[in-house]
Write an enzyme that holds these catalytic residues in place. Structure first.
Site, short mmCIF file in Angstrom:
data_model
loop_
_atom_site.label_atom_id
_atom_site.label_comp_id
_atom_site.label_asym_id
_atom_site.label_seq_id
_atom_site.Cartn_x
_atom_site.Cartn_y
_atom_site.Cartn_z
N ASP A 53 66.38 88.56 64.61
CA ASP A 53 67.08 87.40 65.19
C ASP A 53 67.34 86.41 64.07
OD1 ASP A 53 67.79 85.00 66.37
OD2 ASP A 53 66.39 85.20 68.04
N ILE A 54 68.59 86.19 63.70
CA ILE A 54 68.89 85.34 62.53
C ILE A 54 68.56 83.87 62.77
CG2 ILE A 54 70.60 86.86 61.45
CD1 ILE A 54 72.78 84.94 62.60
N ASN A 111 79.08 86.59 60.48
CA ASN A 111 79.89 86.97 61.64
C ASN A 111 79.18 86.77 62.98
OD1 ASN A 111 81.96 88.78 63.18
ND2 ASN A 111 79.98 89.78 63.49
N TYR A 123 81.58 75.27 71.86
CA TYR A 123 81.91 76.44 71.04
C TYR A 123 82.93 76.02 69.98
CZ TYR A 123 84.20 80.77 69.66
OH TYR A 123 84.74 81.79 68.92
N ALA A 155 83.48 73.13 68.80
CA ALA A 155 82.85 72.24 67.82
C ALA A 155 82.04 73.02 66.79
CB ALA A 155 81.95 71.22 68.53
N LYS A 214 82.73 75.96 65.70
CA LYS A 214 83.66 76.63 64.80
C LYS A 214 84.38 75.59 63.90
CE LYS A 214 82.75 80.84 66.03
NZ LYS A 214 81.95 81.67 65.12
N1 LIG Z 1 86.18 88.24 70.21
C1 LIG Z 1 86.88 87.13 70.12
O1 LIG Z 1 87.83 86.93 70.90
C2 LIG Z 1 86.58 86.11 69.04
C3 LIG Z 1 87.52 85.10 68.83
C4 LIG Z 1 87.26 84.14 67.87
C5 LIG Z 1 86.10 84.20 67.12
N2 LIG Z 1 85.20 85.20 67.35
C6 LIG Z 1 83.98 85.20 66.53
O2 LIG Z 1 83.81 86.45 65.90
C7 LIG Z 1 82.41 86.70 65.69
C8 LIG Z 1 82.06 88.08 66.24
O3 LIG Z 1 82.26 88.09 67.62
P1 LIG Z 1 82.59 89.40 68.49
O4 LIG Z 1 83.79 89.10 69.28
O5 LIG Z 1 82.54 90.62 67.65
O6 LIG Z 1 81.38 89.34 69.54
P2 LIG Z 1 80.10 90.23 69.85
O7 LIG Z 1 80.49 91.66 70.03
O8 LIG Z 1 79.40 89.52 70.95
O9 LIG Z 1 79.29 90.13 68.48
C9 LIG Z 1 78.34 89.15 68.20
C10 LIG Z 1 77.23 89.84 67.42
O10 LIG Z 1 76.29 88.86 67.00
C11 LIG Z 1 75.00 89.39 67.15
N3 LIG Z 1 74.05 88.30 67.40
C12 LIG Z 1 74.10 87.40 68.40
N4 LIG Z 1 73.03 86.58 68.33
C13 LIG Z 1 72.30 86.98 67.26
C14 LIG Z 1 71.09 86.54 66.68
N5 LIG Z 1 70.40 85.50 67.18
N6 LIG Z 1 70.61 87.20 65.59
C15 LIG Z 1 71.29 88.25 65.07
N7 LIG Z 1 72.47 88.70 65.57
C16 LIG Z 1 72.95 88.08 66.66
C17 LIG Z 1 75.08 90.32 68.36
O11 LIG Z 1 74.15 91.40 68.28
P3 LIG Z 1 72.73 91.36 69.03
O12 LIG Z 1 73.00 90.91 70.43
O13 LIG Z 1 72.25 92.78 68.93
O14 LIG Z 1 71.89 90.43 68.24
C18 LIG Z 1 76.50 90.88 68.23
O15 LIG Z 1 76.51 92.11 67.54
C19 LIG Z 1 81.66 85.55 66.37
O16 LIG Z 1 81.31 84.58 65.41
C20 LIG Z 1 82.70 84.98 67.33
O17 LIG Z 1 82.50 83.62 67.62
C21 LIG Z 1 85.42 86.16 68.29
#
Ligand SMILES: NC(=O)c1ccc[n+]([C@@H]2O[C@H](COP(=O)([O-])OP(=O)(O)OC[C@H]3O[C@@H](n4cnc5c(N)ncnc54)[C@H](OP(=O)(O)O)[C@@H]3O)[C@@H](O)[C@H]2O)c1
Length: 254
Positions: free
Chosen positions: A64-65, A91, A155, A157, A159
């Site tokens: 957990d980061i 990420n 959220y 904020a 970003k």
């Molecule tokens: N998808 C979109 O539409 C979108 C749009 C704009 C920005 N983003 C950004 O892109 C990034 C990736 O998002 P995604 O869409 O790929 O979502 P996602 O599939 O939910 O990925 C988030 C990842 O972060 C990990 N994570 C969450 N909490 C953690 C913790 N405490 N310690 C370590 N790892 C943790 C999760 O793995 P575990 O649960 O296994 O820890 C998961 O693999 C995020 O920063 C998100 O805000 C996404």
């Protein structure tokens, strides 16, 4: 893709947080395909193992980061394994639907801990190693890091904070050869909304609404975002620092 691009990260070591799913998994795999040694980080070991199965260049650390000892442990693991660190992809992140009327202090605290504090401490731990390799940091923002999001102020904020840290760190570190950039995706098909507590039906409705608004009428695939993470990170991009590249089909233009 030509052979130069395929080897863009040959011999380089990268950390990708949130590598067990979505954009992080696509980025870890793409980096490994372009020659990098990748440490994929996340909490769910089974999800990370699936990512690692996609390429032998990917190793994993389940942690957990947000834990106090995690940033040092993550960086130490990569440096002990490969003797260097060239790239940190911040990420891992979460979104939260939280209109002002429903704000909860604990939810705000957790969102900032994951989206702002953890990437800061990871960057802090990575810095001495990135100085040695003229390395680079990519922070994941969102198109909503620089436009308002009704019902998602906190959220948005977090970003906005990461975009400002990107610019400030870029300025602070440019003279030392360390670059810092941000990739800001628009709506991208992942489980992020499910992880935020939405039902699959509600997530589908949200994506349909966004698809109508996006000028290209297309929800991004994770590979569309990973592409720009790699191109901003590759050594050939050495003149670019402090930038936020938005990958959202033109959503920020309307
Ligand atoms: N998808 C979109 O539409 C979108 C749009 C704009 C920005 N983003 C950004 O892109 C990034 C990736 O998002 P995604 O869409 O790929 O979502 P996602 O599939 O939910 O990925 C988030 C990842 O972060 C990990 N994570 C969450 N909490 C953690 C913790 N405490 N310690 C370590 N790892 C943790 C999760 O793995 P575990 O649960 O296994 O820890 C998961 O693999 C995020 O920063 C998100 O805000 C996404």
């Amino acid at each position: 893709m030509d052979s130069t691009t395929q080897a863009a990260f040959a011999g380089r070591a990268a950390i990708v947080t949130g590598a067990g799913s979505g954009i992080g998994r696509a980025t870890a795999v793409a980096l490994a395909r372009e020659g990098a040694h990748v440490l994929g980080v996340g909490r769910r070991r089974d999800a990370l193992e699936e990512t690692a199965a996609a390429h032998e260049g990917i190793e994993i650390l389940d942690i957990d980061i947000c834990r106090d000892d995690a940033p040092a442990k993550v960086v130490e693991t990569a440096v002990e394994r490969w003797g260097r660190l060239d790239l940190l992809v911040n990420n891992a992140g979460a979104t939260a639907v939280m209109p002002l009327a429903e704000v909860e202090k604990q939810a705000i605290t957790e969102l900032f801990a994951l989206n702002v504090i953890a990437p800061s401490m990871l960057a802090h731990e990575a810095l001495p190693h990135l100085r040695r390799t003229s390395g680079t940091i990519i922070n994941l923002s969102s198109t909503y890091g620089h436009r308002p999001m009704s019902g998602g102020a906190h959220y948005s904020a977090t970003k906005a904070a990461i975009e400002q840290m990107t610019r400030s760190w870029a300025l602070e570190l440019a003279g030392e050869g360390v670059r810092v950039n941000s990739v800001a995706p628009g709506p991208t098909r992942t489980d992020v909304m499910i992880h935020a507590g939405l039902t699959p039906e509600a997530a589908n409705e949200m994506y349909a609404y966004e698809r109508d608004r996006i000028p290209t009428h297309r929800i991004a695939d994770v590979k569309d975002v990973a592409h720009w993470i790699l191109r901003m990170a590759e050594p050939a991009g050495r003149q670019v620092t402090g930038q936020v590249i938005t990958v959202d089909g033109g959503l920020e233009l309307i």
